[in-house]
Write an enzyme that holds these catalytic residues in place. Structure first.
Site, PDB file in Angstrom:
ATOM      1  N   CYS A  69      33.827  29.331  36.983  1.00 59.45           N
ATOM      2  CA  CYS A  69      35.247  29.237  36.653  1.00 59.45           C
ATOM      3  C   CYS A  69      36.077  29.727  37.833  1.00 59.45           C
ATOM      4  O   CYS A  69      35.571  30.415  38.719  1.00 59.45           O
ATOM      5  CB  CYS A  69      35.583  30.020  35.383  1.00 59.45           C
ATOM      6  SG  CYS A  69      35.382  31.814  35.492  1.00 59.45           S
ATOM      7  N   CYS A  70      37.332  29.329  37.841  1.00 58.88           N
ATOM      8  CA  CYS A  70      38.271  29.735  38.900  1.00 58.88           C
ATOM      9  C   CYS A  70      39.668  29.733  38.289  1.00 58.88           C
ATOM     10  O   CYS A  70      39.823  30.086  37.121  1.00 58.88           O
ATOM     11  CB  CYS A  70      38.151  28.821  40.115  1.00 58.88           C
ATOM     12  SG  CYS A  70      38.531  27.085  39.785  1.00 58.88           S
ATOM     13  N   ALA A  71      40.673  29.333  39.033  1.00 60.64           N
ATOM     14  CA  ALA A  71      42.026  29.283  38.495  1.00 60.64           C
ATOM     15  C   ALA A  71      42.305  27.951  37.789  1.00 60.64           C
ATOM     16  O   ALA A  71      42.887  27.924  36.713  1.00 60.64           O
ATOM     17  CB  ALA A  71      43.055  29.531  39.594  1.00 60.64           C
ATOM     18  N   GLY A  73      39.886  24.883  38.242  1.00 59.21           N
ATOM     19  CA  GLY A  73      38.699  24.043  38.087  1.00 59.21           C
ATOM     20  C   GLY A  73      38.234  23.398  39.377  1.00 59.21           C
ATOM     21  O   GLY A  73      37.136  22.861  39.432  1.00 59.21           O
ATOM     22  N   TRP A  97      39.702  29.919  34.367  1.00 62.22           N
ATOM     23  CA  TRP A  97      39.147  31.056  33.624  1.00 62.22           C
ATOM     24  C   TRP A  97      39.903  31.329  32.325  1.00 62.22           C
ATOM     25  O   TRP A  97      39.293  31.697  31.318  1.00 62.22           O
ATOM     26  CB  TRP A  97      39.051  32.305  34.506  1.00 62.22           C
ATOM     27  CG  TRP A  97      40.354  33.016  34.749  1.00 62.22           C
ATOM     28  CD1 TRP A  97      41.266  32.747  35.726  1.00 62.22           C
ATOM     29  CD2 TRP A  97      40.866  34.114  34.015  1.00 62.22           C
ATOM     30  NE1 TRP A  97      42.325  33.603  35.633  1.00 62.22           N
ATOM     31  CE2 TRP A  97      42.108  34.463  34.590  1.00 62.22           C
ATOM     32  CE3 TRP A  97      40.417  34.852  32.921  1.00 62.22           C
ATOM     33  CZ2 TRP A  97      42.908  35.502  34.130  1.00 62.22           C
ATOM     34  CZ3 TRP A  97      41.209  35.892  32.443  1.00 62.22           C
ATOM     35  CH2 TRP A  97      42.433  36.213  33.045  1.00 62.22           C
TER      36      TRP A  97
END
Length: 104
Positions: A69-71, A73, A97
């Site tokens: 996950c990140c901010a 995708g 996330w």
């Protein structure tokens, strides 16, 4: 082409992220340390995508499910590709996330 894009960005058959997490999946947050410090999923591991290749030793079991996950995708899609190209078998792009947190 669309199928390829869906695979790259983690779209396609729906994934039960909650079930994966209950089975012990690793939540891998690939945002920067500063972003991670500002908020993250409880229990997530932070390895920024730009250093992921040199920190794979932190992810010992290549068969254990990993949800990236990140901010938004984008970085998590890159991380998924990096992991898969290094032999990790069960990698899922969880996208942003905050969105992933709501699915857990």
């Amino acid at each position: 082409m669309i199928t390829t894009l869906k695979k790259i960005f983690g779209f396609g058959p729906s994934v039960n992220y909650s079930e994966l997490a209950q089975q012990g999946a690793i939540i891998l947050d690939v945002r920067s340390k500063a972003e991670f410090t500002g908020g993250h999923i409880k229990g997530a591991i932070n390895i920024p995508v730009n250093v992921l290749s040199s920190h794979l030793s932190q992810l010992k079991d290549k068969n254990k499910p990993i949800i990236t996950c990140c901010a938004s995708g984008m970085r998590s899609a890159s991380a998924k590709s990096i992991l898969q190209s290094n032999g990790y078998q069960n990698v899922y792009n969880g996208g942003g996330w905050l969105s992933l947190q709501n699915k857990l």
